[in-house]
Design a protein around this motif. Structure first.
Motif, PDB file in Angstrom:
ATOM      1  N   ALA A  56       0.986  -1.320   0.314  1.00  0.00           N
ATOM      2  CA  ALA A  56       0.473   0.179  -0.107  1.00  0.00           C
ATOM      3  C   ALA A  56       0.791   1.457   0.006  1.00  0.00           C
ATOM      4  O   ALA A  56       1.624   1.489   0.585  1.00  0.00           O
ATOM      5  N   VAL A  57       0.635   1.836  -0.628  1.00  0.00           N
ATOM      6  CA  VAL A  57       1.235   3.071  -0.767  1.00  0.00           C
ATOM      7  C   VAL A  57       0.000   4.851  -1.605  1.00  0.00           C
ATOM      8  O   VAL A  57      -1.075   4.646  -2.045  1.00  0.00           O
ATOM      9  N   LYS A  58       0.413   5.325  -1.010  1.00  0.00           N
ATOM     10  CA  LYS A  58      -0.227   7.414  -0.939  1.00  0.00           C
ATOM     11  C   LYS A  58       0.419   7.566  -2.564  1.00  0.00           C
ATOM     12  O   LYS A  58       1.367   7.890  -2.926  1.00  0.00           O
TER      13      LYS A  58
ATOM     14  N   HIS C 102       2.244   3.331   5.076  1.00  0.00           N
ATOM     15  CA  HIS C 102       1.877   3.579   3.394  1.00  0.00           C
ATOM     16  C   HIS C 102       3.380   4.883   3.169  1.00  0.00           C
ATOM     17  O   HIS C 102       3.708   4.339   1.933  1.00  0.00           O
ATOM     18  N   ARG C 104       5.557   4.219   5.013  1.00  0.00           N
ATOM     19  CA  ARG C 104       6.497   3.254   5.659  1.00  0.00           C
ATOM     20  C   ARG C 104       6.735   2.614   4.426  1.00  0.00           C
ATOM     21  O   ARG C 104       8.230   2.036   4.503  1.00  0.00           O
ATOM     22  N   HIS C 105       6.022   2.653   3.394  1.00  0.00           N
ATOM     23  CA  HIS C 105       6.727   1.690   2.260  1.00  0.00           C
ATOM     24  C   HIS C 105       7.315   2.275   1.224  1.00  0.00           C
ATOM     25  O   HIS C 105       7.541   1.827   0.341  1.00  0.00           O
ATOM     26  N   MET C 106       7.563   3.691   1.323  1.00  0.00           N
ATOM     27  CA  MET C 106       8.235   4.353   0.579  1.00  0.00           C
ATOM     28  C   MET C 106       9.347   5.178   1.128  1.00  0.00           C
ATOM     29  O   MET C 106      10.478   5.320   0.382  1.00  0.00           O
TER      30      MET C 106
END
Lengths: 155, 784, 264
Positions: A56-58, C102, C104-106
């Motif tokens: 999941a990303v924004k 979210h 933290r995923h990037m």
């Protein structure tokens, strides 16, 4: 301008976009997948959450260019034909949505959350929803829906 | 009926019909719509709070490739487009009308708040329009802004027409009897209180697409509105952009409103006007930052209140003096909110023989303030429930007991502030609340908290509100420029399914489900056979929209009456087909029954017969089956309830945990308890948000918005709030055919004082400002 | 957002060259701070050089008492790494408190410390865990690296490659988040080493700092009680809508005490 090729909801897609195009604009304006929403401009509300390579990303905080070659899932790609994803079904069953605007991001976040932490209790769900704002539901039924979906998916 | 399997009628907690499109990403919100050839609008907004505009230089913007036009207020004026209006005229004590300063859609010679609309740039892409907006040069002659509510008089006038920045000085109730009551009092409790300003922040930012068809001289507006017909009326009759029959307003899926999308905004007018100017559809999608700056805000009062009591703790009188911030311009219903939606609720659930309230509505150089979930009623409830709890503390009376001593228990009850309560049972909801929270064990829990170094407190709020606004004659006499009835049209198709057109608008409330439940129940047909149509002025003839928790009490009443008319006509048709007298047909569970025969005809058979019309005595029965109703209620409705909050505070950091929250509400008849509970949850979180998280702050010197994004304005998140224990007691409302009172705002009205009273109780202090942030709590807990 | 050229670097060398060749180039790692800043039109770089997928910036390894993490490692990966969880759980905890899932995923370690937001969490980890920061040009201590508010020792074309954290005997991070942004109003990393304790504070001041008085007290007695009476001075601390300098100063004491408690 750059050409961005991705796989979106299982289909190969491509569009020529300005370098500054955000992933959310690529999806909404270029691919006309308008289920992914924009609710803020400071990367906080989470209405734009999609999965990029399974995480999941924004999509408002990622350039379309960064998604080159990636596998993207949006809320439109979650159901299997007429069969809703268990998280979608649980949101309906537990009244986890009202106006529906935050819902796509909530659902995509919930799917990701259950993937990461299958065994969820209420405090964990509430904490993990830190990146998703809802102004309608008071969160209670969203939390219930996610808990139920997690249990169902585990069984 | 409720025991039937698969029952979908009144009282059934069925899943929502509208959900499928939302959970699969198929909703159609305004920004999801792309009109062929559309171009984009970006607004040049004032960076200063108060200034004269000396010059607007559009030349650099016009040189940018892709900029089609730069339009200003002067051009708007040249084109004869008038300003926005306030639809409710409030009168001052001296009988004079309020002073409504002019409200142009684009500023003409002055800007009055940070974010005010100075000009619009139309570009072929959103990026170009925004870049163009940055290139517009505006020469401002800055003026000292008026921000602080307590020093508006004598400051620079926001509007030249209102020299003291006073829009109205309003009063309600009788001064002398109230003063007399204080003369006789054994005890007077005094309270100075601020009701903090809030920013609504529906998750969908406002958006608009204006479209002009030159061949037909016809406009279409797609907009994020809670009331598209009122938008059309105002834009036609007052702004003068196009006659009503040449303007179609469509409010498609709308992502929450909470009041902020009731109002007619500059951007809507400008997009329509610009669409004709540039000959292309013009789209504007607000960014969140723009929503912070220029959506109408809510609340923002400062008040002094006094409560007179006798030696037994019976209330004798209430005196209130309030200053209400209206912002820089009078928004659509701004004047009604701190007056008729506020002062009229100051009796609460209590017998208070004398009440006198004065409200000064004032202009400041801040964004307009208008209705936000609850609108006036939260302000009244907060003031009253705080002062009642303070009185209990001062008199060492249990706060629940003090309330019980003063509850109204005879109905109808005429308050000294206009309202005539029709029905209620305030003891019932309080008793159930006390039971659910476990009031008798509170001291044990408090001791446990103390043993762990924490402070525990409990707070009450026994609120009342007025919904279902309302009798048109009543609101008209109080200054409303519109009637507040609601319309419904029930169209039965030849194959027996039904389309219901309503003037209400659903933007989260679930009307597509609850309205269908009502109709399915009434007609005895499957809910799948009912479709609700709303949000388009070309489809629905007229309607007043959705706000003030009115759609159930007023909108569903209109549907009920229209359904009854369909049944009446159906009976006539059935009698004709059965060859029995018209008055000898009953209708029950979807069947028309001959009373004295064993004949029966199903709803669908009558529908088909109505359209085939073979052999109808057409002088007695017209073909077709379609009925409508404009329903005007006989009174407001009075939802009421009891909210109890228990908090645990860490005095070392000021962190607060809402340990328990009970809400017991009386909404009258409930159509779908699942949806009603959802409305309560959402309202509670907005009420709790006001108490501990949310507060709009302007810099008092410069008038700059300090809380201009989610980085600084604290929106309630999932981990800020607990799960709620929601209960219901029911007294059916006698003022409408459904028995409903309305449930949309109660949470936001009742919760706030319960939370603050609990914090005050925990800390043993007299007062704390909202939002009660960790630092404020830490300071209060440590006497700093 | 203003216009810019997007360039994806295939190697660190290429990234350096692209940076050097750009009018006003900026590195794009996870983008979780940079892109929001650009969306607000508060930054207008001419070029964005994407280093997000460079293998040279990846890697998590423990060797002796050193935990090495590549600058391109994402917060979520640091938070969930079993190696980090066992070697330095306080660091995994800290990474799990940054932003939201979210983000933290990037977001990446290198991106975070290169930005040096005064309210970011990682600077407290770097200073508190006596880290060495390796760049394309050199290696420097955390204290040398963080210079001031949004300011580091990095030159225009220098890129953070990785961070070596010194594994402590025990450590814990406590954070008091801003209720709105969830950044740290105060975050305190406390670590105990054979050489002595370290206390690093983020959020409270213009940049991360060591609380020396507490370090001294903890050196003789690593217990919450030993720092109970120490008062952080509010002088030169940040003050805003959410927390005054006084409150921040007070929270430094509370968070430090709780971190010691947690670490003990």
């Amino acid at each position: 301008m750059i050409s961005v090729k991705t796989t979106v909801n299982g289909e190969e897609r491509s569009a020529d976009v300005e370098d500054r195009t955000l992933l959310v604009s690529y999806l909404r304006e270029h691919l006309r997948l308008t289920g992914t929403h924009i609710g803020c401009d400071t990367s906080q509300c989470g209405a734009c959450v999609v999965h990029v390579n399974g995480k999941a990303v924004k999509s408002c905080t990622m350039l379309a260019a960064q998604a080159e070659g990636c596998n993207i899932t949006t809320v439109e790609g979650l159901a299997d034909g007429d069969t809703l994803h268990p998280v979608q079904a649980a949101f309906r069953e537990y009244h986890g949505l009202q106006c529906g605007f935050c819902t796509p991001g909530m659902i995509m976040s919930a799917v990701d959350l259950i993937r990461r932490i299958p065994d969820l209790d209420e405090p964990t769900i509430r904490q993990e929803l830190e990146g998703n704002l809802c102004r309608c539901t008071g969160y209670q039924n969203i939390v219930k829906a996610i808990k139920s979906a997690a249990e169902q998916m585990a069984s | 009926m409720i025991s039937k399997p698969n029952f979908t009628g009144i009282g059934a907690p069925i899943q929502r019909k509208e959900d499928k499109r939302f959970i699969t990403g198929q909703g159609q919100y305004t920004d999801d719509i792309a009109r062929p050839g559309q171009v984009y609008a970006a607004f040049v907004r004032s960076p200063v709070a108060h200034a004269r505009i000396k010059e607007i230089d559009a030349s650099a913007a016009l040189e940018l490739e892709g900029v089609l036009a730069v339009l200003t207020g002067a051009q708007l004026k040249e084109d004869g487009i008038a300003g926005l209006i306030c639809g409710w005229t409030v009168q001052s004590k001296d009988g004079s009308d309020m002073i409504a300063g002019e409200h142009p859609a684009l500023a003409v010679d002055k800007v009055r708040y940070v974010g005010d609309h100075v000009a619009v740039v139309i570009g072929t892409t959103n990026h170009i329009a925004r870049q163009g907006a940055e290139l517009v040069g505006v020469d401002y002659e800055e003026l000292d802004p008026v921000v602080d509510l307590e020093s508006v008089r004598g400051a620079n006038p926001v509007h030249e027409e209102a020299a003291n920045n006073v829009c109205f000085e309003w009063e309600l109730g009788e001064k002398e009897p109230t003063d007399d009551a204080f003369g006789k009092a054994d005890h007077v409790t005094k309270l100075d209180i601020t009701n903090n300003r809030l920013i609504p922040n529906a998750m969908e930012p406002r958006a608009a697409i204006g479209e002009y068809n030159q061949a037909e001289d016809h406009y279409t507006l797609y907009t994020t509105s809670q009331n598209p017909h009122v938008a059309r009326l105002v834009i036609s009759a007052f702004v003068g952009l196009a006659p009503e029959h040449k303007l179609r307003v469509i409010a498609p899926d709308v992502g929450g409103g909470f009041g902020s999308k009731i109002f007619i905004y500059a951007e809507e007018v400008v997009c329509l006007w610009a669409a004709k100017k540039v000959g292309k559809p013009v789209k504007w999608t607000g960014e969140r930052s723009e929503a912070f700056l220029a959506d109408a805000h809510g609340r923002d009062h400062i008040s002094s209140a006094e409560l007179a009591l006798d030696k037994d703790g019976k209330f004798l009188g209430l005196r209130v003096k309030t200053i209400a911030n209206l912002g820089a311009y009078l928004s659509t219903f701004a004047s009604a909110v701190p007056t008729y939606l506020y002062g009229t609720l100051l009796s609460g659930q209590y017998q208070i023989p004398a009440i006198y309230v004065e409200v000064d509505g004032v202009y400041t150089n801040t964004a307009p303030v208008d209705a936000y979930r609850g609108a006036g009623r939260p302000e009244a409830t907060y003031l009253l429930e705080r002062i009642v709890e303070k009185a209990a503390r001062e008199l060492s009376i249990d706060p629940a007991d003090l309330r019980k001593r003063n509850f109204i228990d005879q109905f109808p009850y005429q308050t000294p502030v206009i309202m005539n309560y029709d029905v209620g049972d305030y003891h019932a909801s309080l008793e159930e609340g006390l039971e659910r929270i476990g009031y008798s064990d509170f001291e044990t829990r408090k001791a446990q908290s103390e043993a762990a170094g924490k402070k525990r407190g409990i707070g009450f709020s026994t609120y009342i509100e007025a919904c279902g606004i309302a009798p048109s004659a009543a609101v008209g006499s109080l200054g409303a420029g519109v009637g507040l009835w609601e319309s419904a049209e029930v169209r039965v198709n030849p194959t027996g399914n039904v389309e219901v057109l309503t003037g209400c608008h659903s933007h989260g409330q679930g009307h597509e489900t609850t309205f269908a439940q009502l109709v399915s129940h009434r007609f005895g047909i499957p809910i799948e056979s009912v479709e609700i149509v709303h949000g388009d002025t070309d489809k629905v003839q007229f309607g007043m929209g959705t706000y003030g928790s009115r759609s159930g009490a007023v909108g569903m009443s209109a549907i009920t009456v229209a359904c009854d008319k369909v049944i009446t006509k159906g009976k006539k048709i059935a009698a004709h087909l059965m060859e029995v007298p018209a008055d000898s047909v009953d209708f029950e569970d979807g069947l028309f029954l001959g009373k004295d025969s064993n004949k029966s005809l199903a709803f669908g058979e009558i529908a088909l017969a109505a359209y085939t019309a073979h052999g109808f005595p057409t002088d007695e029965i017209e073909p077709g089956l379609k009925e409508s109703c404009f329903y005007d209620p006989s009174n407001f409705t009075f939802p009421a309830g009891c909210h109890i909050c228990e908090v645990e505070i860490d005095p070392e950091t000021g962190e607060l945990d809402i340990a328990a929250f009970v809400a017991v509400d009386d909404f009258g008849t409930v159509i779908n308890p699942m949806i009603v509970e959802g409305q309560v949850h959402g309202g509670l979180v907005q009420g709790i948000g006001q108490a501990i998280l949310e507060g709009c702050t302007y810099d008092k010197e410069s008038g700059q918005l300090v809380t201009g994004s989610f980085m600084d304005y604290t929106m309630p998140r999932a981990d800020d709030v607990p799960s709620f224990d929601v209960g219901m007691t029911v007294t059916e409302c006698p003022s409408n055919p459904v028995g409903m009172k309305g449930c949309g705002e109660a949470g936001a009205i009742g919760a706030t004082p319960a939370v603050i009273n609990a914090i005050i109780n925990a800390l043993g202090v007299d007062s704390i400002e909202m939002p009660a942030t960790p630092e404020r709590i830490w300071r209060a807990a440590n006497g700093l | 957002m203003y216009e810019f050229n997007y360039k994806k670097a295939g190697s660190l060398d290429e990234a350096k060259a692209l940076l050097a060749g750009a009018d006003d180039g900026k590195l794009l790692s996870g983008g979780q701070t940079l892109l929001p800043t650009m969306k607000q039109r508060l930054a207008m770089p001419s070029d964005l050089i994407d280093i997000g997928s460079l293998a040279e910036l990846k890697g998590i390894a423990v060797s002796g008492d050193v935990l090495s993490i590549g600058a391109g490692e994402k917060h979520a990966d640091v938070a969930s790494s079993s190696e980090i969880r066992s070697a330095l759980p306080a660091l995994a905890d800290l990474a799990g408190m940054i932003g939201d899932p979210h983000v933290r995923h990037m977001g990446t370690l290198g991106g975070s410390i290169s930005n040096n937001d005064p309210a970011a969490d990682y600077p407290a980890a770097c200073v508190g865990l006596d880290a060495t920061i390796h760049t394309t040009d050199r290696s420097l201590s955390a204290e040398e690296f963080f210079v001031g508010m949004f300011e580091t020792a990095l030159s225009e074309t220098e890129i953070v490659v990785g961070v070596d954290f010194k594994v402590p005997q025990k450590a814990a991070y406590m954070k008091f988040p801003n209720p709105a942004s969830r950044y740290a109003i105060v975050g305190v990393m406390v670590a105990q080493y054979a050489s002595g304790p370290r206390v690093a504070v983020t959020g409270a001041g213009p940049s991360v700092f060591r609380q020396m008085e507490m370090e001294q007290a903890l050196a003789s007695d690593f217990s919450p009680g030993s720092i109970e009476a120490i008062r952080q001075s509010p002088e030169s601390l940040n003050s805003d809508l959410h927390a005054s300098a006084d409150y921040r100063a007070h929270l430094v004491g509370v968070m430090a005490k709780r971190a010691v408690e947690k670490a003990s």
